[in-house]
Scaffold this motif. Sequence first.
Motif, PDB file in Angstrom:
ATOM      1  N   LEU A  98       6.901   1.828  -3.030  1.00  0.00           N
ATOM      2  CA  LEU A  98       5.930   2.686  -3.711  1.00  0.00           C
ATOM      3  C   LEU A  98       5.900   2.397  -5.200  1.00  0.00           C
ATOM      4  O   LEU A  98       4.826   2.380  -5.821  1.00  0.00           O
ATOM      5  CB  LEU A  98       6.240   4.164  -3.459  1.00  0.00           C
ATOM      6  CG  LEU A  98       5.237   5.146  -4.077  1.00  0.00           C
ATOM      7  CD1 LEU A  98       3.818   4.881  -3.576  1.00  0.00           C
ATOM      8  CD2 LEU A  98       5.629   6.589  -3.789  1.00  0.00           C
TER       9      LEU A  98
ATOM     10  N   ALA B 176       1.473  10.398  -6.672  1.00  0.00           N
ATOM     11  CA  ALA B 176       1.886   9.629  -5.495  1.00  0.00           C
ATOM     12  C   ALA B 176       3.055  10.299  -4.788  1.00  0.00           C
ATOM     13  O   ALA B 176       3.080  10.390  -3.552  1.00  0.00           O
ATOM     14  CB  ALA B 176       2.257   8.211  -5.914  1.00  0.00           C
TER      15      ALA B 176
ATOM     16  N   THR C  62       0.830  -1.196   0.000  1.00  0.00           N
ATOM     17  CA  THR C  62       0.000   0.000   0.000  1.00  0.00           C
ATOM     18  C   THR C  62       0.865   1.246   0.000  1.00  0.00           C
ATOM     19  O   THR C  62       2.004   1.235   0.462  1.00  0.00           O
ATOM     20  CB  THR C  62      -0.912   0.042   1.238  1.00  0.00           C
ATOM     21  OG1 THR C  62      -0.096   0.174   2.416  1.00  0.00           O
ATOM     22  CG2 THR C  62      -1.764  -1.213   1.349  1.00  0.00           C
ATOM     23  N   GLU C  63       0.300   2.322  -0.500  1.00  0.00           N
ATOM     24  CA  GLU C  63       1.003   3.601  -0.495  1.00  0.00           C
ATOM     25  C   GLU C  63       1.276   4.061   0.925  1.00  0.00           C
ATOM     26  O   GLU C  63       2.348   4.611   1.221  1.00  0.00           O
ATOM     27  CB  GLU C  63       0.172   4.646  -1.243  1.00  0.00           C
ATOM     28  CG  GLU C  63       0.849   5.985  -1.372  1.00  0.00           C
ATOM     29  CD  GLU C  63       0.028   6.971  -2.187  1.00  0.00           C
ATOM     30  OE1 GLU C  63      -0.228   8.080  -1.665  1.00  0.00           O
ATOM     31  OE2 GLU C  63      -0.348   6.646  -3.334  1.00  0.00           O
TER      32      GLU C  63
ATOM     33  N   VAL D 218       3.851  -0.515  -5.656  1.00  0.00           N
ATOM     34  CA  VAL D 218       2.437  -0.131  -5.546  1.00  0.00           C
ATOM     35  C   VAL D 218       1.930   0.413  -6.872  1.00  0.00           C
ATOM     36  O   VAL D 218       0.841   0.058  -7.353  1.00  0.00           O
ATOM     37  CB  VAL D 218       2.242   0.911  -4.424  1.00  0.00           C
ATOM     38  CG1 VAL D 218       0.825   1.488  -4.461  1.00  0.00           C
ATOM     39  CG2 VAL D 218       2.532   0.300  -3.060  1.00  0.00           C
TER      40      VAL D 218
ATOM     41  N   TRP E 168       3.679  11.806  -1.069  1.00  0.00           N
ATOM     42  CA  TRP E 168       4.882  11.476  -0.290  1.00  0.00           C
ATOM     43  C   TRP E 168       5.542  12.766   0.203  1.00  0.00           C
ATOM     44  O   TRP E 168       5.916  12.883   1.368  1.00  0.00           O
ATOM     45  CB  TRP E 168       5.840  10.675  -1.170  1.00  0.00           C
ATOM     46  CG  TRP E 168       7.160  10.302  -0.540  1.00  0.00           C
ATOM     47  CD1 TRP E 168       7.924  11.052   0.312  1.00  0.00           C
ATOM     48  CD2 TRP E 168       7.874   9.075  -0.717  1.00  0.00           C
ATOM     49  NE1 TRP E 168       9.077  10.387   0.654  1.00  0.00           N
ATOM     50  CE2 TRP E 168       9.063   9.168   0.045  1.00  0.00           C
ATOM     51  CE3 TRP E 168       7.640   7.922  -1.466  1.00  0.00           C
ATOM     52  CZ2 TRP E 168      10.014   8.133   0.081  1.00  0.00           C
ATOM     53  CZ3 TRP E 168       8.583   6.906  -1.420  1.00  0.00           C
ATOM     54  CH2 TRP E 168       9.741   7.010  -0.652  1.00  0.00           C
TER      55      TRP E 168
END
Length: 303
Positions: free
Chosen positions: A182, A243, A141-142, A185, A247
Motif C-alpha cells: 500500500l 487509504a 493497486t490498493e 501504491v 483499509w
Amino acid sequence: MTAPRFTIVTPCLNRAATIGAAIESVLAQHHPSVEHIIVDGGSTDGTAEVLARYPHLTVVREKDRNLYDAINKGLRRATGDIVGLLNSDDLYAPGAFVAAEAVLADPSIAMVIGAAEFFTEQDGREVVTRHLSGAAAVGLTEANAIGNVTTMNAAFYRRPLIEAVKGFDDRFPLAADKDFWLRLVLLAPRHVIIPDTVIRYRSHAGSLTFAAGDLRDKLSRHLLELARTRLAETPPGSAERAAYRRWHAWAVGYRAMVQARAGSIGTALRTMGAGFALDPAWPLRFLARLPEHWRDRAVRREA
C-alpha cells in the motif's frame, strides 16, 4: 569496485530442505552481477551447512524479531541497482532477471512486476496449482494491498524506491507485506507489469504465503490492528489517512466475518461496534469495495 546489478534478499530460518533450491534458482539466472544476501535468524536444522556450500553468498546470521525484521536487515545491506525479495522456500522462474532487466533498461521505470506461479510437490513431482498475472491479479493497486493476494516477490525494485518506501513495518509480521504494498501504491512509482513468470511460490505446511485456519484468524487481527495504528499515525486530510481508512473498513468487515464463521457472533458484533467508534461510515466503505473484491477474486480463481 562496481556495484552489483541485482541484490536478492532472502530471509531464512530452519529451511535446510528448501534453501538450496532457492539459491540455485538465483544461480540459474546466469547473470554476471548478483549479490545474494541471506539473513538467517539462527537456524539449527542444518541450514548453515547448506549455506556453507555457496561461498558467493553474503550471510548475516543473528537473531531477528520476525521475517520482516530479517528482510529489513538485508535491504539495509543491499548495494545493487535492482532489488528482489526471495523467500527461502520459493524459486525464481527461469529468465526472470532477463525479463526484468529488459524493462528496467529504461531509467524512468522504478519497478517491474511479473506473474506468480504457485506449486506443490506430489509424489516427487511439481504440480502447478495457480498462475496469477495481469493488473487485477498482481498489480500495484490498493485493492491488492488491502484485500487480495500481495505478490511482492514477483517484483523487482530500483533501490531508491526501496529506500523511499522505508522497508517493512515489522510490528505486524502477518500484514507487513500488505502495508509495504500500500505504501508503494501511495508513492505511485512508474512501473511496468510483464506477462513473464518471475516467482514460483512453494505451497507446503508452514508457509506464511498460504494462510488458513488459525493463521487466517491471526491475519485478520493483524490487518485490523495495523489499520488502527496507521490511522493514529497519519495526518488528517492526507492521502495516506484516506487509504488506511478504507483499509480499516475492509479489515473490520473481514475480521467480523472470520469471527462469525468461527461461531463467535458476540465477538464479531463487538468488532463491528469498535469499528463504528473509529469510523461510523465503515460499512459503506466496506460495501463499496465488495464488487471489486469479488471481481478480482473471480479473476484469480480462473487463473
